[in-house]
Design a protein around this motif. Structure first.
Motif, short mmCIF file in Angstrom:
data_model
loop_
_atom_site.label_atom_id
_atom_site.label_comp_id
_atom_site.label_asym_id
_atom_site.label_seq_id
_atom_site.Cartn_x
_atom_site.Cartn_y
_atom_site.Cartn_z
N TYR A 182 8.37 18.46 2.49
CA TYR A 182 8.33 17.30 1.62
C TYR A 182 9.26 16.24 2.17
CZ TYR A 182 6.34 20.69 -1.60
OH TYR A 182 5.57 21.65 -2.17
N LYS A 183 8.99 14.97 1.83
CA LYS A 183 9.83 13.86 2.27
C LYS A 183 10.16 12.98 1.08
CE LYS A 183 10.05 10.03 5.50
NZ LYS A 183 9.31 9.25 6.51
N LYS A 184 11.44 12.64 0.94
CA LYS A 184 11.85 11.75 -0.14
C LYS A 184 11.71 10.31 0.35
CE LYS A 184 15.59 10.86 -3.35
NZ LYS A 184 14.79 10.63 -4.49
N THR A 185 10.89 9.52 -0.35
CA THR A 185 10.66 8.12 0.00
C THR A 185 11.06 7.24 -1.18
OG1 THR A 185 8.39 8.16 -0.81
CG2 THR A 185 8.73 8.75 1.50
N ASP A 186 10.94 5.94 -1.01
CA ASP A 186 11.25 5.02 -2.10
C ASP A 186 10.27 5.17 -3.26
OD1 ASP A 186 13.35 4.01 -0.64
OD2 ASP A 186 12.19 2.37 0.21
N GLU A 187 9.04 5.58 -2.96
CA GLU A 187 8.03 5.75 -4.01
C GLU A 187 8.16 7.09 -4.72
OE1 GLU A 187 6.81 5.05 -0.73
OE2 GLU A 187 7.01 2.92 -1.11
N GLY A 188 8.93 8.01 -4.18
CA GLY A 188 9.09 9.33 -4.77
C GLY A 188 9.03 10.40 -3.70
N VAL A 189 8.67 11.60 -4.09
CA VAL A 189 8.60 12.73 -3.17
C VAL A 189 7.15 12.89 -2.72
CG1 VAL A 189 8.90 15.21 -2.95
CG2 VAL A 189 10.55 13.87 -4.23
N LYS A 190 6.96 12.96 -1.41
CA LYS A 190 5.63 13.12 -0.83
C LYS A 190 5.56 14.43 -0.06
CE LYS A 190 4.44 8.78 -1.62
NZ LYS A 190 3.33 8.26 -2.28
N ARG A 191 4.43 15.12 -0.19
CA ARG A 191 4.21 16.34 0.58
C ARG A 191 3.62 15.94 1.93
NH1 ARG A 191 -0.45 20.08 0.51
NH2 ARG A 191 0.20 21.80 1.82
N MET A 192 4.21 16.42 3.00
CA MET A 192 3.74 16.09 4.34
C MET A 192 2.54 16.96 4.67
SD MET A 192 5.91 13.78 5.08
CE MET A 192 5.55 13.50 6.79
N LYS A 193 1.48 16.33 5.14
CA LYS A 193 0.27 17.06 5.48
C LYS A 193 0.25 17.34 6.97
CE LYS A 193 -2.34 15.12 1.74
NZ LYS A 193 -3.43 14.27 1.32
N GLY A 194 -0.18 18.53 7.34
CA GLY A 194 -0.31 18.89 8.75
C GLY A 194 0.97 19.37 9.39
N VAL A 195 1.99 19.64 8.61
CA VAL A 195 3.25 20.14 9.17
C VAL A 195 3.81 21.20 8.23
CG1 VAL A 195 4.70 18.38 8.11
CG2 VAL A 195 5.46 19.46 10.20
N ARG A 196 4.36 22.25 8.81
CA ARG A 196 5.00 23.33 8.05
C ARG A 196 6.39 23.56 8.62
NH1 ARG A 196 1.86 26.80 4.48
NH2 ARG A 196 -0.08 25.67 4.23
N PHE A 197 7.26 24.19 7.84
CA PHE A 197 8.60 24.52 8.28
C PHE A 197 8.73 26.02 8.34
CE2 PHE A 197 13.10 25.42 7.48
CZ PHE A 197 13.65 24.73 8.53
N ASN A 198 9.17 26.54 9.49
CA ASN A 198 9.40 27.96 9.65
C ASN A 198 10.86 28.22 9.29
OD1 ASN A 198 9.84 30.60 10.54
ND2 ASN A 198 8.34 30.38 12.17
N SER A 199 11.10 28.88 8.17
CA SER A 199 12.46 29.09 7.70
C SER A 199 13.20 30.16 8.51
CB SER A 199 12.45 29.46 6.22
OG SER A 199 11.68 30.63 6.02
N VAL A 200 12.49 30.94 9.30
CA VAL A 200 13.14 31.96 10.13
C VAL A 200 13.72 31.32 11.39
CG1 VAL A 200 12.78 34.07 11.46
CG2 VAL A 200 11.68 33.79 9.26
N THR A 201 12.92 30.49 12.07
CA THR A 201 13.38 29.86 13.31
C THR A 201 14.01 28.49 13.07
OG1 THR A 201 11.22 28.85 13.70
CG2 THR A 201 11.61 31.02 14.66
N ASN A 202 13.96 27.98 11.85
CA ASN A 202 14.54 26.68 11.48
C ASN A 202 13.90 25.55 12.27
OD1 ASN A 202 16.17 25.17 9.85
ND2 ASN A 202 17.89 25.21 11.26
N ARG A 203 12.57 25.58 12.38
CA ARG A 203 11.84 24.55 13.13
C ARG A 203 10.63 24.09 12.34
NH1 ARG A 203 11.33 25.16 19.34
NH2 ARG A 203 13.50 24.83 19.83
N MET A 204 10.30 22.81 12.54
CA MET A 204 9.09 22.25 11.96
C MET A 204 7.96 22.50 12.94
SD MET A 204 10.56 18.78 10.29
CE MET A 204 9.07 18.26 9.51
#
Length: 58
Positions: free
Chosen positions: A32-54
């Motif tokens: 997700y990304k915090k913008t001036d319009e609010g919180v937006k879900r990013m499409k086409g990208v995931r975050f791997n919490s094990v390797t700490n990489r997008m």
């Protein structure tokens, strides 16, 4: 719902975060990304919490 900030390798913060809203133990999290319009879900990208990489989805 906790927001876990995604930081760069040098330790500086980014406007991106992932959420632990899902109770399951998943490694690929929605980004997700915090913008001036609010919180937006990013499409086409995931975050791997094990390797700490997008990761871009194909």
């Amino acid at each position: 719902m906790a927001r876990i900030r995604i930081s760069k390798k040098d330790g500086s913060t980014t406007p991106y975060f992932w959420s632990d809203k899902d109770g399951t133990d998943r490694t690929q999290r929605h980004v997700y990304k915090k913008t001036d319009e609010g919180v937006k879900r990013m499409k086409g990208v995931r975050f791997n919490s094990v390797t700490n990489r997008m990761r871009r989805e194909a």
